[in-house]
Design a protein around this motif. Structure first.
Motif, short mmCIF file in Angstrom:
data_model
loop_
_atom_site.label_atom_id
_atom_site.label_comp_id
_atom_site.label_asym_id
_atom_site.label_seq_id
_atom_site.Cartn_x
_atom_site.Cartn_y
_atom_site.Cartn_z
N ARG A 11 0.55 -1.38 -0.18
CA ARG A 11 0.33 0.08 -0.17
C ARG A 11 1.16 1.11 -0.03
N ASP A 12 2.23 1.21 1.22
CA ASP A 12 3.04 2.58 0.71
C ASP A 12 3.21 3.23 -0.12
N ARG A 13 3.51 2.13 -1.32
CA ARG A 13 4.00 1.74 -2.52
C ARG A 13 3.41 2.05 -3.61
N GLY A 14 1.78 2.34 -3.57
CA GLY A 14 0.68 2.61 -4.03
C GLY A 14 0.06 1.91 -4.99
N LEU A 15 1.43 -0.01 -5.02
CA LEU A 15 -0.03 -0.84 -5.39
C LEU A 15 -0.70 -1.52 -5.27
N VAL A 16 -0.75 -2.45 -4.09
CA VAL A 16 -2.45 -2.84 -3.76
C VAL A 16 -2.57 -1.97 -2.21
N SER A 17 -3.82 -2.58 -1.94
CA SER A 17 -4.35 -2.27 -0.68
C SER A 17 -4.60 -3.67 0.23
N ILE A 18 -4.23 -3.58 1.50
CA ILE A 18 -4.27 -4.55 3.06
C ILE A 18 -5.69 -5.12 2.41
#
Length: 333
Positions: free
Chosen positions: A164-171
């Motif tokens: 999430r922090d890298r803007g990929l997918v959510s938790i």
């Protein structure tokens, strides 16, 4: 400041970070490991084996087991009960702080992301009941299975937070994906075993238990609309009703048609007192309905995180039991 202190502070993370809370949770494991290395007979043989690990191995073997002349029997004892309670008490502040550091949002998406992992845990417990896990069976017996499921969940949350922090997918997407793969594998293994086993495969059992749970949940949703209480339609309440009803349904099917009996002390007492095969099912409907009504009314005054945890917990204790019971009965175990 001394050179030693400077070196320590460069290695250890600041308190309050994710890494610090990870160290907090791992500290007892490290201390126990050091104790085993320093005093193997006292720490492992006389404590861990005799009172903690030995009973789990004995449960998997269905008989008492011996290690280095020390006998261990299955079941709970005063030592492991106190140890488990202490471990839970120690870990809860660390887990909550760790989740806070991950900046986890406690919402319906996270609850439904957790659901497949819980289903996988129930399916793995059924596979252990069947006896096809071999040497790994000890990992999926109470209380080991709770540690395994918790470890997988915590790791999935950590990976999800980084993604999430890298803007990929959510938790919730990461947690849900991990759980879905695990659940499909575990349930698929059970079906494969049943298809190749000489015993009859009762496919109607999971269809019936799941159908009953879905039907009751649908009626609950409709009823909440009829009485015009929108808060009762919260997704977490739907999950709680479905989970508990699924467990009640597998009890109903097992006792009424397949000769099983309730396992829990309370449900056994109610069944024997009433002689009614659907007593567990009715009891769960009444208790779940009362708890849901209370939580819906108390939601505005309760802490958001604790309300989420309490509501999710209601469904989480029903889901795995429904899965386990349905698979066991399907396979004739």
């Amino acid at each position: 400041m001394s050179t030693v202190n400077e070196r320590v502070e460069t290695v250890l993370p600041d308190t309050g970070t994710r890494e610090w809370w990870a160290l907090y949770l791992l500290a007892p494991v490290v201390l126990v490991g050091l104790g085993i290395l320093a005093f193997p007979t006292l720490v492992y043989d006389r404590f861990i084996w005799q009172y903690l690990w030995g009973p789990v191995v004995a449960d998997a073997a269905s008989q008492p087991v011996t290690h280095e002349g020390i006998r261990a029997v299955s079941g709970y004892n005063a030592v492991n009960t106190v140890t488990y309670l202490a471990a839970v008490g120690y870990s809860l502040p660390g887990l909550r702080a760790y989740l806070d550091q991950l900046d986890v949002t406690f919402d319906a998406r996270l609850a439904y992301g957790f659901a497949p992992i819980i289903v996988a845990g129930g399916a793995m417990r059924a596979l252990e009941d069947i006896g096809i896990l071999g040497d790994y069976a000890v990992l999926f017996i109470t209380p080991s299975i709770y540690l395994v499921v918790t470890a997988v969940t915590v790791l999935a949350l950590g990976v999800g937070a980084r993604a999430r922090d890298r803007g990929l997918v959510s938790i919730p997407q990461v947690v849900g994906a991990v759980g879905t793969v695990w659940a499909i594998g575990a349930v698929g293994w059970a079906f494969l075993y049943g298809a190749t086993s000489p015993a009859p495969l009762r496919l109607w059992v999971p269809v019936a238990t799941t159908g009953i749970a879905l039907g009751v949940t649908g009626l609950y949703y409709w009823g909440a609309g009829v009485i015009d209480v929108a808060s009762l339609r919260h997704p977490l309440f739907l999950l709680a009703v479905f989970g508990q009803t699924w467990d009640g349904a597998q009890n109903l099917i097992g006792v009424t048609f397949l000769g099983y009996s309730p396992k829990l002390v309370v449900t056994q007492f109610v069944y024997r007192a009433t002689g009614f095969s659907g007593s567990t099912f009715v009891l769960k409907l009444l208790v779940t309905g009362g708890i849901v009504w209370y939580l819906a009314d108390a939601k505005p005054e309760m802490n958001r995180t604790w309300w989420w945890l309490m509501t999710f917990f209601i469904g989480a204790i029903g889901l795995p039991m429904g899965v386990r019971g349905s698979l066991r009965m399907m396979l004739g175990v």
